[in-house]
Write a protein that holds these residues in place. Structure first.
Motif, short mmCIF file in Angstrom:
data_model
loop_
_atom_site.label_atom_id
_atom_site.label_comp_id
_atom_site.label_asym_id
_atom_site.label_seq_id
_atom_site.Cartn_x
_atom_site.Cartn_y
_atom_site.Cartn_z
N LYS A 154 25.06 34.96 12.32
CA LYS A 154 25.93 35.90 11.59
C LYS A 154 27.16 35.20 11.03
CE LYS A 154 28.24 40.37 12.05
NZ LYS A 154 28.56 41.51 12.94
N TYR A 155 27.68 34.26 11.79
CA TYR A 155 28.86 33.50 11.37
C TYR A 155 28.50 32.02 11.33
CZ TYR A 155 31.22 37.92 12.31
OH TYR A 155 31.59 39.24 12.30
N ILE A 161 32.57 35.33 15.66
CA ILE A 161 33.65 34.98 14.72
C ILE A 161 34.45 33.82 15.31
CG2 ILE A 161 35.27 36.68 15.66
CD1 ILE A 161 35.04 36.06 11.95
N ASP A 165 35.34 30.44 10.42
CA ASP A 165 35.14 31.50 9.42
C ASP A 165 36.48 31.91 8.80
OD1 ASP A 165 32.19 32.15 10.02
OD2 ASP A 165 33.14 32.37 11.98
N TRP A 193 28.13 37.62 4.66
CA TRP A 193 29.14 37.02 5.56
C TRP A 193 30.55 37.28 5.02
CZ3 TRP A 193 31.81 32.49 3.74
CH2 TRP A 193 32.64 31.87 4.68
N LEU A 197 33.62 39.46 6.64
CA LEU A 197 34.96 38.92 6.87
C LEU A 197 36.02 39.80 6.24
CD1 LEU A 197 34.70 35.04 6.37
CD2 LEU A 197 35.10 36.28 8.50
#
Length: 214
Positions: A154-155, A161, A165, A193, A197
């Protein structure tokens, strides 16, 4: 304890890189603006904070730090170490890798584009389209690597996170102010992504700070 002081201008993506992390970490801080038009960043007072006469500089009590990513790491260690994953050797190594990638691959390709599209016109110069196109091709090659990575997690460092990122937020918001804001459209995982964010309050704070007054 007194809040940390972040010296610099919010038009600087190096300063707002720190803001994204300060916000995400829940740190107490204040931004102390410097007047570049009067050369305040080269004053003896600021050179005592940052010997290179640049921004940002961070003051925490009697400690002075400079270099935005070093500041970000310090803030994480003090306020939210899970953003560095320092308790896990493998995860922390991946955070370090992707923070280096942000600095040496992503932002190094993006900075010339931002300078040509945003800074040079502000200084009365003309955009060098050749420089823009060359670095846009470099950026697209970097985004191909990001796309491949983000199909797996995902990150950037994993499914969590991290400072890696968050370090992308300020420069990518600047990209959105150029004619090349749609470059992410060709990379669906990168775009997802970035959307994720931008939904975070820390990124929204940075966006609000960087928005020019109407």
């Amino acid at each position: 304890m007194a809040p940390m002081k972040l010296y610099g201008a919010t038009l600087s993506w190096n300063v707002t890189r720190c803001v994204a992390v300060l916000e995400e970490a829940g740190a107490e801080y204040e931004i102390v603006p410097l007047d570049f038009s009067t050369g305040e960043h080269k004053s003896p007072e600021h050179l005592a904070r940052n010997p290179f006469g640049q921004v940002p500089a961070l003051q925490d009590g009697d400690l002075y730090l400079w270099e935005s990513r070093a500041i970000c790491k310090y803030v994480c260690r003090k306020n939210k170490p899970e953003l560095l994953k320092e308790g896990d050797l493998k995860e922390s190594a991946l955070v370090d890798v992707w923070l280096e990638v942000e600095a040496n691959q992503y932002t190094s390709a993006l900075t010339p584009i931002l300078f040509q599209c945003l800074i040079r016109p502000m200084l009365g110069g003309a955009t060098d389209q050749k420089v823009v196109e060359e670095n846009l091709e470099k950026l697209k090659k970097v985004l191909e690597v990001y796309e491949a990575r983000l199909t797996k997690s995902k990150y950037l460092a994993g499914d969590y996170i991290s400072v890696a990122d968050l370090s992308h937020v300020s420069v990518t918001l600047c990209l959105a102010a150029t004619p090349y804001a749609s470059v992410f459209d060709a990379y669906p995982h990168v775009k997802a992504w970035w959307t994720d964010l931008m939904a975070r309050p820390s990124a929204q704070k940075v966006a609000a700070l960087m928005k020019p007054p109407s």
